[in-house]
Structure formats: C-alpha cells, structure tokens
Scaffold this active site. Structure first.
Site, short mmCIF file in Angstrom:
data_model
loop_
_atom_site.label_atom_id
_atom_site.label_comp_id
_atom_site.label_asym_id
_atom_site.label_seq_id
_atom_site.Cartn_x
_atom_site.Cartn_y
_atom_site.Cartn_z
CB VAL A 26 74.17 -33.77 111.87
CG1 VAL A 26 74.20 -32.64 110.60
CG2 VAL A 26 75.67 -34.49 111.75
CG HIS A 72 72.20 -41.46 107.74
ND1 HIS A 72 70.95 -41.10 107.30
CD2 HIS A 72 71.80 -42.70 108.69
CE1 HIS A 72 69.98 -41.71 108.24
NE2 HIS A 72 70.44 -42.81 109.03
CE LYS A 113 68.04 -38.76 115.57
NZ LYS A 113 67.09 -39.51 116.02
CG ASP A 114 69.28 -43.47 117.36
OD1 ASP A 114 68.12 -43.18 117.46
OD2 ASP A 114 69.67 -43.14 116.09
N GLY A 141 75.44 -42.87 115.20
CA GLY A 141 75.11 -41.29 115.65
C GLY A 141 74.86 -41.45 117.23
CG MET A 177 67.17 -48.81 110.14
SD MET A 177 65.62 -49.40 110.88
CE MET A 177 65.29 -47.71 111.48
CG LEU A 208 71.25 -43.14 103.50
CD1 LEU A 208 72.78 -43.47 102.58
CD2 LEU A 208 71.53 -43.83 104.84
CG HIS A 209 69.40 -37.70 108.07
ND1 HIS A 209 70.40 -37.65 108.85
CD2 HIS A 209 68.56 -38.66 108.67
CE1 HIS A 209 70.22 -38.57 109.77
NE2 HIS A 209 69.12 -38.89 109.71
O1 PAF Z 1 69.90 -46.62 114.05
C1 PAF Z 1 69.64 -47.28 113.06
O2 PAF Z 1 69.14 -46.63 112.10
C2 PAF Z 1 69.42 -48.63 113.31
O3 PAF Z 1 68.98 -49.02 114.63
C3 PAF Z 1 70.31 -49.60 112.91
C4 PAF Z 1 71.44 -49.33 113.97
C5 PAF Z 1 70.90 -49.23 111.52
C6 PAF Z 1 69.99 -51.12 113.12
O4 PAF Z 1 68.99 -51.29 112.35
#
Ligand code: PAF
Length: 277
Positions: free
Chosen positions: A175, A34, A148-149, A146, A27, A30-31
C-alpha cells in the site's frame, strides 16, 4: 475484541474455537498497509488474531529496537474497527523465557545471504523463529504478510513448505501514499525533507519499470538507472531477482522483481521497497 498478553490464555481460547483462524503478524504502529491485511483476514476467516509484538530477536545490536514506535492502544482501536477478534500483545519475557538458550528457526544460507539478510545478520532467523511461534500459539489456518517485505515473504513461504506448517500464506500488495511512498511504520521517523528523499526509492523503481516496458532488459543498465535516482541516499542494495526463486534475475527468466534498500540521511532510517518490472 480482546487484548491478550499471555500465551496460555490465547492457546486456551483457540483450542475451543472450532473456527477458521486468520493471523496477521505485526510489530504494531499499524498503518493502512496493515489495515489491508486485517481486512482481508476478516473477510476470509471466521476469527482474526492480530499479533503486536516488537520482536527483539530480529533486531541487530545497532538497530532501532528501542526507538521502534509502540502504539498499542491506537493499534487495538484500529483492529477493533476493522473487525479483528483478538489482539495478541505479549511481552518479550512472555515470548522468550530463555533468550540465552533459544532454539532458533534458521532459513538456509542461500536465502539470507543476500539483500536485507546480508546487511542484517540474524534478522531472518529472528523473523522465522517468531513467526513459527506465532503459528503454533495461534493455530491459524491462514497468515497474512505484506509484499513490501518481499524477502521475508519468500523466506516464510519456504519455511512453511520445508517444515510442513499447515498454514496458508496470503501475500498482500504494497500500500502506497498517493505520491508513491510505500507505507512503513518506520516512515514515522521521517520529517518532511527526509520523506522527500525517501520518495527516491519508489521513483527509482518506477523509472526502472518504464525502461523495462520500453524493452531495456539489461540488468546493469536497469540497476544503474535506479541508482542514479537514489543519489544522495546511503544505498544498501539495488537488485533484480526472479520472484519465484529469489535467485539473481537472468534474461531467460520470465518475471523480474526489482528490490531496493537505503538509509535516508540524516535520519539513518532504513527503508525498503520493491516492484515487479
Ligand atoms: O513484518 C513484520 O512486521 C515482522 O517481521 C513480523 C513478520 C511481524 C515478525 O516479527
């Protein structure tokens, strides 16, 4: 590197490529977390697409969709430096021609009725839907997410299996800053004081891991100890699951994953983190 805003344009590029394509769905904002996904994709594929799309369908009405950081120019520069080939940055109108009558991909209730899914109704329907669309548009062979999620990763792996997507899901480690704070685009909402409070998440997880390594395997004791460290935060959950099934961890399970989520006062920023015990 190209920045593409239109679905049709990206589709026609990938159609004639004949290369292995890696997708890094993001989304934006970026860090280095990413960056590690993008680097891995560049290493493992001939062609890397980074999608940058703040997906409205995965935000609840009282969530931070409007204020979510949008830094496309900076993001594109980083992607280029890391060797990505395309940044795909569609508008919401481009992605969702008809939001009122949208076909959604809905993960099973058992996977979403816990942890983040419980406090963010509809969130994982939005994630599964946009990720399916991105898989179809990009024709990727691999996609990078990642850890983290963790619940998101579990749900996406299940979706890929259940719906027979020909995409290999590549999980990438969390990270962290040198003091333990997990990198997140939402960290930009925190001032120094809130950041110190935010550190309580990783401290709580590390403390639980210490206890675990000392042989304490009682879930209540582990969760209560973590909760104590998180005092002062608006805690959403502290849970331990079996990382393979995401069911509540039970003593016969070999592996255990502790997950935490909390809002950091006074900013109301919701942070999540997890650690394998
Ligand atoms: O993890 C994220 O940044 C978002 O949930 C994703 C996977 C890009 C979907 O919008």
């Amino acid at each position: 590197m190209k920045i593409i805003h239109k679905i049709g344009e990206l589709k026609s590029i990938v159609k004639s490529l004949n290369k292995t394509i890696g997708l890094v769905p993001t989304m934006g904002a970026l860090h280095l977390g990413h960056a590690s996904l993008i680097k891995k994709s560049v290493e493992e594929n001939d062609f890397t697409i980074v999608s940058v799309f703040v997906n409205p369908v995965q935000f609840g009405i009282n969530e931070d969709f409007d204020k979510y950081p949008r830094t496309l120019e900076k993001d594109a520069k980083l992607c280029e430096e890391l060797g990505a080939d395309i940044v795909f940055a569609p508008s919401a109108d481009e992605m969702y021609q008809d939001t009122k009558e949208l076909t959604l991909v809905c993960p099973p209730y058992s996977a979403i009725n816990k942890l983040c899914g419980k406090s963010r109704p509809g969130h994982f329907d939005g994630v599964a839907t946009v990720v399916s669309k991105l898989f179809n548009i990009s024709k990727c062979e691999r996609a990078y997410f990642g850890q983290k999620d963790a619940q998101q990763l579990f749900i996406i792996k299940k979706m890929v299996k259940d719906l027979n997507f020909d995409v290999e899901i590549v999980p990438c480690p969390i990270v962290r800053e040198s003091d333990g704070l997990a990198l997140s685009s939402r960290n930009s909402y925190l001032d120094e004081k809130a950041r110190q409070e935010g550190l309580k998440l990783s401290k709580a997880l590390n403390y639980a891991k210490e206890l675990w390594q000392k042989g304490i395997k009682d879930r209540q004791v582990l969760c209560d100890s973590a909760l104590k460290i998180m005092e002062g935060l608006d805690v959403d959950y502290v849970e331990i699951v079996n990382p393979e099934t995401f069911e509540d961890w039970v003593e016969t399970d070999k592996n255990a994953l502790m997950l935490v989520a909390a809002k950091i006062p006074p900013t109301n920023t919701r942070l999540i983190d997890n650690l394998e015990l």
